[in-house]
Design an enzyme around this catalytic site. Structure first.
Site: not given
Length: 374
Positions: A51, A115, A146-148
């Site tokens: 996403t 996300i 977790i998208k960074i």
């Protein structure tokens, strides 16, 4: 789960057998509630979801799937920021449940849902770390990532998140130089996690290397050069860049440092091909899938691309390994006609963050209106 061996004549099954994990680059509450997501798992070998703010803005702008939660949020006095957090984390949590069987069957390799931290934090290391921990702790599902973003400020945040045992999808990687720094940040995080006594086998990561956007920008510049030689190089940069990224992945995870961590249970950080929807109508609509096939990678596709692959994607086996010299030659030719790929990748990183911030503002506006009218 994937379709059975008796049905392995499908293109998506062939892609999976070649070692590519198919993730969908889209998510909405409607897709979850209608069982559409489950159907893609069963029929098109989808084993994960990514996403981003653009996807959530689009999902919230249409349909009535969010109305009930928005009313509840308004009743309890939630502000826009809290509403966005609760809406998006619910979707990701529910999607993680849909993929739980895939996650368990693959021993955590797939079944992943990503996300993203707010793109407004892309240049704030400490705020990114804090938000990553908040998202991870709130959703509390082992198959979430977790998208960074791979900005300069994002690199130490990646290390800190991995060190805390958080699985991370590193996003917005365009250059080989930055990709090498991402791998280093991952390995450093694993070393810190090991020192803290965290089970390294529980930490997973992918490095999202963006593809089509590179060709879009380079091809525009090749057209501006205008020679036949320059125009003949159109559509070659992104695939060459990604193939050399895979070569770098193999090299970096074969170092003594990386092997030592893997012997302690660590997972390799898989390359993920992102932005794989074809934007140039002169290219095949499956181009960034069929030309980037090898074992141990992810390809996250918009549904249009997934449907094209399922319908007519020609999966012929590995199309990366053994093509490194050809990739270097293509990039050398592109440089020789006067296009600076390093300059392009820096521009694309800046634009990538900016575009996600615009989408974040659209998401904010959509949620604000929804709360108002609830």
């Amino acid at each position: 789960m994937s379709i059975t061996d008796t049905e392995t004549d499908s293109n998506t099954a062939a892609l999976s057998r070649a070692g590519v994990s198919i993730w969908l680059d889209d998510l909405s509450r409607e897709r979850i509630a209608s069982k559409g997501l489950q159907k893609l798992i069963e029929e098109k070998d989808v084993v994960g979801v990514t996403t981003n703010p653009t996807i959530f803005a689009a999902a919230l702008a249409k349909g009535e799937s969010y109305d009930e939660q928005v009313k509840e949020l308004k009743a309890k006095g939630a502000d826009v920021a809290q509403a966005i957090f609760e809406i998006t984390t619910k979707d990701v949590s529910d999607a993680a449940d849909v993929f739980n069987d895939v996650f368990l069957a693959s021993n955590g390799y797939d079944g992943r849902v990503s996300i993203e931290v707010s793109p407004e934090l892309a240049h704030d290391t400490e705020a990114t770390i804090s938000e990553a921990k908040r998202l991870w702790g709130t959703i509390d599902k082992p198959n979430v990532m977790i998208k960074i973003p791979a900005t300069v400020e994002g690199l130490p945040a990646i290390t800190a998140a991995i060190a805390a045992g958080i699985s991370v999808n590193v996003t917005l990687i365009f250059s080989l130089e930055r990709y090498k720094a991402v791998i280093d940040a991952y390995l450093e995080g694993l070393e810190q996690a090991a020192e803290a006594g965290i089970d390294l086998s529980t930490i997973h990561s992918v490095a999202s290397f963006f593809v089509s956007r590179v060709d879009t920008e380079v091809d525009k510049r090749l057209d501006a050069v205008g020679t036949d030689e320059a125009k003949a190089l159109k559509g070659k940069t992104a695939v060459a860049n990604a193939r050399l990224a895979y070569e770098l992945f193999v090299d970096e995870f074969g170092t003594e440092r990386a092997i030592e961590l893997q012997e302690k249970g660590a997972n390799r950080q898989r390359p993920l091909w992102a932005s794989t929807g074809v934007k140039d109508p002169s290219l095949p609509d499956t181009f960034y899938v069929t030309d980037l096939v090898t074992h141990g990678v992810v390809n996250t596709m918009p549904e249009k691309t997934l449907d094209a692959v399922a319908d007519h994607g020609d999966i012929t086996g590995d199309t990366i390994v053994g093509k490194y010299d050809e990739a270097r030659e293509d990039l050398a030719k592109i440089a020789a006609v006067g296009v600076d790929v390093a300059e392009v990748t820096l521009l694309l990183e800046r634009e990538g963050v900016d575009k996600f911030i615009v989408s974040w503002h659209e998401l904010t506006d959509t949620v604000a209106k929804a709360l108002e009218s609830a």
